[in-house]
Enzyme design. Sequence first.
Site, PDB file in Angstrom:
ATOM      1  N   HIS A   1      73.619  59.178  42.703  1.00  0.00           N
ATOM      2  CA  HIS A   1      73.231  60.220  43.654  1.00  0.00           C
ATOM      3  C   HIS A   1      72.318  61.256  42.976  1.00  0.00           C
ATOM      4  CE1 HIS A   1      75.771  58.167  46.383  1.00  0.00           C
ATOM      5  NE2 HIS A   1      76.919  58.689  46.017  1.00  0.00           N
TER       6      HIS A   1
ATOM      7  N   THR B   1      78.043  49.629  42.357  1.00  0.00           N
ATOM      8  CA  THR B   1      77.021  48.765  41.775  1.00  0.00           C
ATOM      9  C   THR B   1      76.588  49.304  40.419  1.00  0.00           C
ATOM     10  OG1 THR B   1      76.272  48.288  44.014  1.00  0.00           O
ATOM     11  CG2 THR B   1      74.819  47.637  42.219  1.00  0.00           C
ATOM     12  N   ALA B   2      76.651  50.611  40.257  1.00  0.00           N
ATOM     13  CA  ALA B   2      76.320  51.214  38.969  1.00  0.00           C
ATOM     14  C   ALA B   2      77.219  50.660  37.864  1.00  0.00           C
ATOM     15  CB  ALA B   2      76.464  52.739  39.057  1.00  0.00           C
TER      16      ALA B   2
ATOM     17  N   SER C   1      79.089  49.713  48.333  1.00  0.00           N
ATOM     18  CA  SER C   1      78.311  49.282  47.180  1.00  0.00           C
ATOM     19  C   SER C   1      78.102  47.778  47.296  1.00  0.00           C
ATOM     20  CB  SER C   1      79.067  49.587  45.886  1.00  0.00           C
ATOM     21  OG  SER C   1      79.320  50.967  45.749  1.00  0.00           O
TER      22      SER C   1
END
Length: 299
Positions: free
Chosen positions: A169, A114-115, A62
């Site tokens: 995803h 990163t989310a 990430s």
Amino acid sequence: MTEKKTEIHVGHSPDPDDAFMFHALANDKIETGDYLFTHELQDIETLNRRAFAAELELTAVSLHGYAYLTDTYALCACGASMGDNYGPMVVTRGESSISDLKGKKIAVPGTLTTAFLALNLCLGGKPQTSTKESHTTGDCGTFTYEVYPFDEILNVVERGEADAGLIIHEGQLTYGDQGLSLVVDLGEWWMEKTGLPLPLGANAIRKDLGETKMNEVTKLLKESIQYGLDYREEALEHALQYGRDLDHAKADKFVGMYVNDWTIDFGERGREAVARLLQEGYEAGIIPNPVKLEFISGE
């Protein structure tokens, strides 16, 4: 006498876009010369954690996780997953707004994703413990979180075990199948805020390989990505086995979202997006130090 090849241990996620990207390397579709690639498939948060021990020469990470890895890894200029006005999403069982998420428990796929960084930037959250450390639960001030495997989050929200879920995803295409509602698409939110795509994932290459090998391995990764794009149906068939609930059409759409021109090279705008995201994470007190970026071109 045949000279021994350099073994490159590769880590990537068991999801369609990564499988598509690595198809040519995993299935001997391109000549790899002096290198032998060994693939390990694990979820992105596990790969982020493993990268602290520098176990893999080439690994998906990430961009948030990479903020802690600059001493041992550089970023490959190819292999990016960019959310170009789309990205990780927050979903709930009923209709909700962003403001409704304040004070709620959100199921997340890991604190180095990163989310998770984007979620905190969006909600004004600041984790009360370091995101570098592995915690299953925590408090970000404006919301609390619990970590689950990324492919369990939709079920967790559907069962009411969390107020909301942060999905990555293929869940971005299937959440509606479970009767869940979108609260915010963090890629759209980021684009509106900055005018830039949201850089989610990348491939990182270990610096101790040396400049020559780093470039040669990156070049082979780029060739694998280009092969997938050139032989799309073949690569898509390989990727479908990692699509879980995706049919062919949805898998094709998902791969197109995250394997495209951005994946061939970050480009100037992509590099700007990475720098902006990590700088905002630092200024918000989520990332502890400014991040110095290093990209390997593979030329």
